[in-house]
Motif scaffolding. Structure first.
Motif: not given
Length: 157
Positions: A98-119
């Protein structure tokens, strides 16, 4: 990106408005209709529902599903009442993701279909991530299309 195709509608050959008037577009991300149907609950999920998590910012309302790395719940922001997805993984899991997934999502931030991390963080014995609730799951769309996707849909996924 593959998520653009879903905005145009179902790729199973159904026309807009078929099957009970369900719109071909994905519902708004904060709509309760966007949440997939809950899976069968276990005793651990029933104790999780109703809890305040993510630094007491979100209340868990129901289980949406589970996977090999943890469970996904529908959560509601305590002050704004916005619906979110909350992913919970035990800290002591053999291969924490999960913490690795959060790191990947931060790198993909702003892309189509990528959720924003709230916490994201660790509370008690769980790694937890609260993210935007985007819409129906791939399985929900598959069920809507009578469990048949066209070749084009499969290639887009």
């Amino acid at each position: 990106s593959s998520s653009r195709g879903w905005r145009r509608g179902c790729r199973c050959g159904k026309r807009q408005g078929e099957r009970g008037g369900m719109a071909a577009q994905a519902p708004p991300r904060h709509s309760s209709s966007a949440a997939p149907a809950p899976s069968s609950s276990s005793s651990s999920s029933s104790s999780t529902v109703g809890q305040l998590r993510c630094n007491k910012k979100f209340r868990i309302s129901k289980k949406l599903g589970s996977g090999s790395f943890g469970d996904i719940y529908l959560g509601v922001h305590v002050t704004s009442s916005d619906e979110v997805a909350i992913k919970i993984e035990p800290v002591r899991t053999q291969h924490p993701q999960l913490l690795y997934e959060a790191k990947v999502l931060r790198h993909l931030r702003g892309g189509v279909g990528i959720p924003e991390i709230l916490w994201v963080g660790t509370e008690a014995d769980s790694n937890i991530m609260a993210i935007d609730l985007l819409g129906p799951s791939l399985e929900d769309l598959f069920n809507y299309c009578n469990r048949r996707f066209s070749l084009k849909t499969v290639l887009m996924v």
